[in-house]
Design an enzyme around this catalytic site. Structure first.
Site, mmCIF file in Angstrom:
data_model
loop_
_atom_site.group_PDB
_atom_site.id
_atom_site.type_symbol
_atom_site.label_atom_id
_atom_site.label_comp_id
_atom_site.label_asym_id
_atom_site.label_seq_id
_atom_site.Cartn_x
_atom_site.Cartn_y
_atom_site.Cartn_z
ATOM 1 N N CYS A 9 33.851 58.707 64.980
ATOM 2 C CA CYS A 9 34.958 57.799 65.329
ATOM 3 C C CYS A 9 34.467 56.360 65.529
ATOM 4 O O CYS A 9 33.680 56.084 66.435
ATOM 5 C CB CYS A 9 35.639 58.302 66.603
ATOM 6 S SG CYS A 9 36.839 57.125 67.259
ATOM 7 N N VAL B 266 40.370 59.826 71.210
ATOM 8 C CA VAL B 266 39.143 59.284 71.780
ATOM 9 C C VAL B 266 38.951 57.879 71.202
ATOM 10 O O VAL B 266 39.473 57.591 70.132
ATOM 11 C CB VAL B 266 37.929 60.182 71.441
ATOM 12 C CG1 VAL B 266 38.004 61.459 72.221
ATOM 13 C CG2 VAL B 266 37.781 60.445 69.953
ATOM 14 N N GLU C 179 41.676 53.556 74.852
ATOM 15 C CA GLU C 179 41.771 52.323 74.054
ATOM 16 C C GLU C 179 40.461 51.529 74.088
ATOM 17 O O GLU C 179 40.127 50.882 75.085
ATOM 18 C CB GLU C 179 42.944 51.422 74.480
ATOM 19 C CG GLU C 179 44.312 52.023 74.228
ATOM 20 C CD GLU C 179 44.593 52.308 72.750
ATOM 21 O OE1 GLU C 179 44.019 51.630 71.884
ATOM 22 O OE2 GLU C 179 45.375 53.234 72.476
ATOM 23 N N SER C 180 39.781 51.570 72.944
ATOM 24 C CA SER C 180 38.435 50.987 72.853
ATOM 25 C C SER C 180 38.377 49.516 73.283
ATOM 26 O O SER C 180 37.450 49.119 74.003
ATOM 27 C CB SER C 180 37.901 51.141 71.431
ATOM 28 O OG SER C 180 38.777 50.543 70.491
HETATM 29 N N1 LIG Z 1 43.636 52.444 69.384
HETATM 30 C C1 LIG Z 1 42.684 53.490 69.700
HETATM 31 C C2 LIG Z 1 42.443 54.325 68.453
HETATM 32 C C3 LIG Z 1 41.580 55.557 68.722
HETATM 33 C C4 LIG Z 1 41.657 56.541 67.578
HETATM 34 O O1 LIG Z 1 42.490 56.429 66.660
HETATM 35 N N2 LIG Z 1 40.758 57.530 67.634
HETATM 36 C C5 LIG Z 1 40.808 58.584 66.637
HETATM 37 C C6 LIG Z 1 39.407 59.012 66.221
HETATM 38 S S1 LIG Z 1 38.577 57.720 65.336
HETATM 39 C C7 LIG Z 1 41.485 59.792 67.196
HETATM 40 O O2 LIG Z 1 41.249 60.183 68.332
HETATM 41 N N3 LIG Z 1 42.344 60.400 66.370
HETATM 42 C C8 LIG Z 1 43.097 61.546 66.727
HETATM 43 C C9 LIG Z 1 44.583 61.262 66.585
HETATM 44 O O3 LIG Z 1 44.961 60.167 66.174
HETATM 45 O O4 LIG Z 1 45.361 62.130 66.895
HETATM 46 C C10 LIG Z 1 41.400 52.856 70.247
HETATM 47 O O5 LIG Z 1 41.154 51.661 69.963
HETATM 48 O O6 LIG Z 1 40.669 53.507 70.986
#
Ligand SMILES: N[C@@H](CCC(=O)N[C@@H](CS)C(=O)NCC(=O)O)C(=O)O
Length: 191
Positions: A10, A50, A62-63
Site C-alpha cells: 500500500c 489502511v 488517512e495517510s
Molecule cells: N485516503 C486514504 C487511502 C488509503 C487506501 O486507499 N488504502 C488502501 C490500500 S493502498 C486500502 O486500504 N484499500 C482497501 C479499500 O479501499 O477497501 C489514505 O490516504 O490513507
C-alpha cells in the site's frame, strides 16, 4: 506506544512508514491482508482501509492526516520547512496529490490515455523539482514522502521510465540515499 496498521504493497502506508522512519519513531506494525481484510479493521477505521495509526486509545486513519499528526506530536526532526510560504507550497502538493494519483490508478487499470496523463503529471513534478531539491523545499520532508511511493511503484510495477524527467529522476536518486526510502525500494523488490 505507536502501532501502524499496515500493508507492504500500500503506497498510502508507505507515506507513513517513511515519516516514522525519518523521525526514528519506534512502533509496532500490524500487517493487514488487503485480499482478506479482517473484520476488526473496521473498528480501527470505519472505511476498512489502511494505514491506521494507533497511539494508546487514539486511532487515526488517512495517510496525509497521520503524517501531519506525527509532525506535530513528534516535531524532531522537522519534516516541514520553517518558512510559511515554503511549507504552504509543500502542503499544496500534498493537497493536490490526486492529480497524479488519478492517472496512476487509471494506468494500473489499463485505461488508454492514462500513460500520457501520468507523463503530463510527472512533467509537472519535474518542473517543480527543477526549482528546488525536494518537493517539500530545501530539505526532504512530508511532501516527498507523499509522492515517492507512487513514483517508485510507477517505475518498478508499471514500467514508467523517468529519463524524460531529469530533475524528477535526480530527486528519486537523491531521496533513495535516505534509509527511509531505501527501505521502501527494498520492500518493493521483495513483493
Ligand atoms: N485516503 C486514504 C487511502 C488509503 C487506501 O486507499 N488504502 C488502501 C490500500 S493502498 C486500502 O486500504 N484499500 C482497501 C479499500 O479501499 O477497501 C489514505 O490516504 O490513507
Amino acid at each position: 506506544m505507536l502501532t501502524l496498521y499496515d500493508a507492504d504493497r500500500c503506497p498510502y502506508c508507505a507515506r507513513v512508514r517513511i515519516v516514522l522512519a525519518e523521525k526514528g519513531l519506534e512502533h509496532e506494525t500490524v500487517v493487514v491482508d488487503l485480499d482478506d481484510r479482517p473484520a476488526w479493521i473496521y473498528e480501527k477505521n470505519p472505511l476498512g482501509r489502511v494505514p491506521v495509526l494507533e497511539e494508546d486509545a487514539f486511532l487515526l486513519p488517512e495517510s496525509a492526516v497521520i503524517n501531519e499528526y506525527l509532525e506535530e506530536r513528534y516535531p524532531e526532526p522537522p519534516l516541514w520547512p520553517a518558512d510559511p510560504a515554503e511549507r504552504a507550497a509543500g502542503r499544496l502538493l500534498v493537497e493536490r496529490f490526486d492529480q497524479l494519483g488519478r492517472p496512476y490508478y487509471a494506468l494500473r487499470r489499463g485505461n488508454d490515455d492514462a500513460r500520457e496523463r501520468l507523463d503530463d503529471e510527472l512533467a509537472k513534478l519535474d518542473a517543480v523539482l527543477a526549482g528546488r531539491p525536494f518537493l517539500t523545499g530545501r530539505e526532504f520532508g512530508i511532501a516527498d514522502a507523499a509522492y515517492l511511493p507512487w513514483i517508485l511503484r510507477a517505475e518498478s510495477m508499471l514500467g514508467v521510465e523517468l529519463d524524460p524527467h531529469p530533475a524528477l529522476a535526480e530527486w528519486v536518486a537523491r531521496a533513495g540515499e535516505r534509509p527511509s526510502v531505501a527501505a521502501e525500494t527494498a520492500l518493493l523488490a521483495a513483493l
